[in-house]
Design a protein around this motif. Structure first.
Motif, PDB file in Angstrom:
ATOM      1  N   ASN A 289       0.844  -1.204   0.000  1.00 38.50           N
ATOM      2  CA  ASN A 289       0.000   0.000   0.000  1.00 38.50           C
ATOM      3  C   ASN A 289       0.879   1.253   0.000  1.00 38.50           C
ATOM      4  O   ASN A 289       0.560   2.263   0.627  1.00 38.50           O
ATOM      5  CB  ASN A 289      -0.950   0.008   1.203  1.00 38.50           C
ATOM      6  CG  ASN A 289      -0.208   0.084   2.527  1.00 38.50           C
ATOM      7  OD1 ASN A 289       0.993  -0.192   2.578  1.00 38.50           O
ATOM      8  ND2 ASN A 289      -0.913   0.452   3.598  1.00 38.50           N
ATOM      9  N   GLY A 290       1.983   1.141  -0.746  1.00 39.42           N
ATOM     10  CA  GLY A 290       2.934   2.243  -0.823  1.00 39.42           C
ATOM     11  C   GLY A 290       2.498   3.327  -1.764  1.00 39.42           C
ATOM     12  O   GLY A 290       1.305   3.530  -2.041  1.00 39.42           O
ATOM     13  N   ILE A 291       3.498   4.006  -2.346  1.00 34.93           N
ATOM     14  CA  ILE A 291       3.217   5.193  -3.144  1.00 34.93           C
ATOM     15  C   ILE A 291       2.561   4.879  -4.484  1.00 34.93           C
ATOM     16  O   ILE A 291       1.910   5.723  -5.085  1.00 34.93           O
ATOM     17  CB  ILE A 291       4.525   5.995  -3.360  1.00 34.93           C
ATOM     18  CG1 ILE A 291       4.213   7.405  -3.866  1.00 34.93           C
ATOM     19  CG2 ILE A 291       5.457   5.257  -4.324  1.00 34.93           C
ATOM     20  CD1 ILE A 291       5.419   8.319  -3.865  1.00 34.93           C
TER      21      ILE A 291
ATOM     22  N   VAL B 183       0.879  -6.725 -13.537  1.00 30.21           N
ATOM     23  CA  VAL B 183       1.087  -5.583 -12.647  1.00 30.21           C
ATOM     24  C   VAL B 183      -0.184  -4.733 -12.603  1.00 30.21           C
ATOM     25  O   VAL B 183      -0.731  -4.370 -13.644  1.00 30.21           O
ATOM     26  CB  VAL B 183       2.279  -4.714 -13.111  1.00 30.21           C
ATOM     27  CG1 VAL B 183       2.460  -3.526 -12.170  1.00 30.21           C
ATOM     28  CG2 VAL B 183       3.540  -5.546 -13.192  1.00 30.21           C
ATOM     29  N   GLU B 184      -0.632  -4.421 -11.395  1.00 33.35           N
ATOM     30  CA  GLU B 184      -1.721  -3.470 -11.194  1.00 33.35           C
ATOM     31  C   GLU B 184      -1.227  -2.405 -10.214  1.00 33.35           C
ATOM     32  O   GLU B 184      -0.712  -2.746  -9.141  1.00 33.35           O
ATOM     33  CB  GLU B 184      -2.969  -4.165 -10.634  1.00 33.35           C
ATOM     34  CG  GLU B 184      -3.587  -5.172 -11.597  1.00 33.35           C
ATOM     35  CD  GLU B 184      -4.829  -5.828 -11.016  1.00 33.35           C
ATOM     36  OE1 GLU B 184      -5.192  -5.468  -9.871  1.00 33.35           O
ATOM     37  OE2 GLU B 184      -5.411  -6.693 -11.689  1.00 33.35           O
ATOM     38  N   SER B 185      -1.378  -1.150 -10.572  1.00 29.58           N
ATOM     39  CA  SER B 185      -0.875  -0.083  -9.699  1.00 29.58           C
ATOM     40  C   SER B 185      -1.577   1.226 -10.013  1.00 29.58           C
ATOM     41  O   SER B 185      -2.012   1.458 -11.145  1.00 29.58           O
ATOM     42  CB  SER B 185       0.636   0.081  -9.885  1.00 29.58           C
ATOM     43  OG  SER B 185       1.158   1.031  -8.980  1.00 29.58           O
TER      44      SER B 185
ATOM     45  N   SER C  93       0.209  -4.101  -6.943  1.00 21.55           N
ATOM     46  CA  SER C  93       0.034  -5.552  -6.823  1.00 21.55           C
ATOM     47  C   SER C  93       0.732  -6.220  -8.003  1.00 21.55           C
ATOM     48  O   SER C  93       0.487  -5.856  -9.162  1.00 21.55           O
ATOM     49  CB  SER C  93      -1.448  -5.918  -6.822  1.00 21.55           C
ATOM     50  OG  SER C  93      -1.608  -7.332  -6.842  1.00 21.55           O
ATOM     51  N   ILE C  94       1.624  -7.158  -7.705  1.00 21.26           N
ATOM     52  CA  ILE C  94       2.378  -7.860  -8.743  1.00 21.26           C
ATOM     53  C   ILE C  94       2.139  -9.365  -8.585  1.00 21.26           C
ATOM     54  O   ILE C  94       2.298  -9.911  -7.489  1.00 21.26           O
ATOM     55  CB  ILE C  94       3.886  -7.560  -8.655  1.00 21.26           C
ATOM     56  CG1 ILE C  94       4.145  -6.081  -8.933  1.00 21.26           C
ATOM     57  CG2 ILE C  94       4.673  -8.430  -9.636  1.00 21.26           C
ATOM     58  CD1 ILE C  94       5.595  -5.674  -8.791  1.00 21.26           C
TER      59      ILE C  94
END
Length: 503
Positions: free
Chosen positions: A421-423, A466-468, A475-476
């Motif tokens: 839950n980072g940047i 990859v979802e971001s 999320s990888i």
């Protein structure tokens, strides 16, 4: 071996006389009393010379001559005529009779006629032997040329003015296939029309050799860099009838050139980062020395933390460079999945704890074994995990941060899911995250780590999803087949990865 002579005459005395004369001259004699029996004996005994009377009951000499010549043009026929048969004798010459003699016989004239016939037969035999020998040499040379054509280490085709491939060597057929009427642009480029600036068409136009470089697609879907040379093949009038094209696969050379250029870029990029790290090391050493002089434990601890952080960054940079620079085959082995997953946790947990990031795991589905290069795959996954921790560290919005690792078996695959839950990443960063030397960390990154991780997964025939979103985390998902193909890819000298899905 005696030459066989067939004597055909309906008068017994003449047959016997001719037989005696011919035997004295060294011939083997076969006698026939009419045209039909003469032709039958010819088919059975196959004489090389026939002496036949022109006028005989049933089949006369002219008819016998025609039938014999229809069956075997090399048989020499001498006609026997009376003084009143000169017209027929001359007509027989029109039907390829070798000569004619008149009754009563002159021994010298008969011997002369036979000698001429013998010389003609010998000449024909020599010519036939020479022709057969020449044909044998041509076949042998053709076989050698075909072998050279097939084994030359490049793609060779011969094309007509419609760019249809009329001939192709073995290497071309193996990589591109070959069908009658196939066009070069269809085989090489899967196009429906000729390529712009086609060197083949240029050679047809000006009769000169041309050179070009292009990328072609083999029937297995692989792309090859090729260097093309063309040369004209002219006909008897000196006009260009065909063009031969030789294409050399230079993919490996271009990959090495790109690799060397990338190494140069990498060294240039690293030099700036290393200079900053070395300055920081000097600062840490100064603090430790100053603390030792003052007996100040806090200053010593501060200097040591500075040194440890910079040494860790140097270690990671060196490992990334080694993985990128070194080409080696995957060392595939059976790996215990629970033990492998636990090792990932032990390698990542301390860094997350030190950064104040909660590290949670779900290893309940990690069962059994799978095939992989344990060292390479572990480094790739740890790289993703450490990047997740880094993304949490730089996020100043949220109060608490967490990284989650989930490992489980799916149908035919092993799934490693990493989320934080980072940047997070914006679209540009996400699109370039696996690009060599691209880094969103500024001076803290080399732009090699994720590139290498992507390559390792691709070389395991795996897939990355990859979802971001910016400020929302990343999320990888990394999927690796349970069993690796028998021809594993090599690590290093990276090519484009087709196993990456970015959403």
């Amino acid at each position: 071996m005696k030459e066989k002579v067939l004597v055909a005459d309906d008068e017994k005395d003449i047959r016997d006389l001719l037989a005696l004369l011919l035997e004295d001259l060294g011939y083997e004699v076969i006698k026939a009393d009419d045209g039909l029996s003469a032709f039958s004996l010819f088919q059975e005994k196959r004489p090389s010379i026939i002496l036949t009377d022109i006028k005989m009951p049933g089949m006369d000499g002219i008819q016998l001559l025609k039938r014999v010549k229809t069956e075997d043009k090399d048989v020499e026929v001498i006609m026997i005529s009376g003084h009143g048969d000169m017209g027929l004798a001359i007509e027989s010459l029109k039907h390829e009779a070798a000569d004619f003699i008149t009754k009563p016989f002159d021994d010298a004239l008969l011997a002369h006629a036979l000698q001429k016939v013998q010389e003609k037969i010998a000449l024909k035999r020599d010519l036939r032997a020479y022709t057969e020998n020449l044909e044998s040499l041509v076949r042998e040379k053709s076989a050698r040329l075909q072998q050279l054509f097939d084994e030359v280490p490049c793609y060779v085709t011969v094309q007509d003015r419609d760019l249809k491939i009329t001939e192709a060597n073995r290497h071309f057929k193996e990589d591109f296939g070959f069908e009658s009427g196939m066009s070069c642009y269809k085989a090489y480029k899967h196009r429906d029309e000729p390529c712009p600036d086609c060197p083949i068409l240029q050679t047809f136009e000006d009769g000169l050799s041309h050179q070009a470089e292009t990328v072609v697609t083999a029937r297995n879907g692989e792309n090859y860099n090729t260097l093309i040379w063309t040369a004209p093949l002219t006909d008897s009038r000196g006009e260009v009838a065909r063009v031969i094209e030789m294409s050399t696969n230079i993919t490996r050379i271009r990959q090495l050139q790109d690799h060397i250029a990338s190494m140069g870029m990498m060294l240039g990029s690293m030099s700036h980062g290393l200079r900053g790290l070395l300055m920081a090391l000097d600062g840490g050493i100064y603090r430790i020395e100053s603390g030792l002089g003052k007996q100040n434990l806090d200053e010593i601890r501060s200097g040591w933390d500075m040194l440890r952080l910079r040494i860790e960054r140097i270690r990671k940079m060196v490992l990334d460079v080694l993985y990128y620079a070194k080409s080696r085959d995957l060392d595939i082995s059976q790996i215990d999945l629970p033990a492998f997953a636990s090792e990932l946790v032990s390698l990542t947990g301390p860094k997350a704890e030190k950064a104040g990031v909660r590290f949670t795991t779900d290893l309940s589905g990690a069962e059994g074994t799978f095939e992989a290069d344990a060292t390479a795959l572990s480094s790739a996954l740890v790289n993703f995990l450490e990047n997740a921790v880094d993304a949490c560290q730089v996020d100043r919005v949220k109060q608490e941060h967490a990284v989650t690792l989930s490992v489980k078996r799916t149908i035919g695959h092993v799934l490693f899911a990493i989320s934080d839950n980072g940047i997070g990443m914006d679209q540009e960063t996400k699109n370039n995250m696996f690009t060599l030397f691209f880094s969103s960390k500024g001076s803290r990154g080399t732009g090699i780590g994720l590139f290498v991780s992507n390559q390792v997964v691709n070389q395991h025939h795996g897939r990355i999803t990859v979802e971001s979103a910016h400020s929302r985390g990343t999320s990888i998902r990394v999927e690796i087949p349970e069993e690796q193909p028998k021809n594993p890819k090599s690590l290093g000298y990276a090519e484009c990865s087709e196993g990456v899905v970015r959403t």
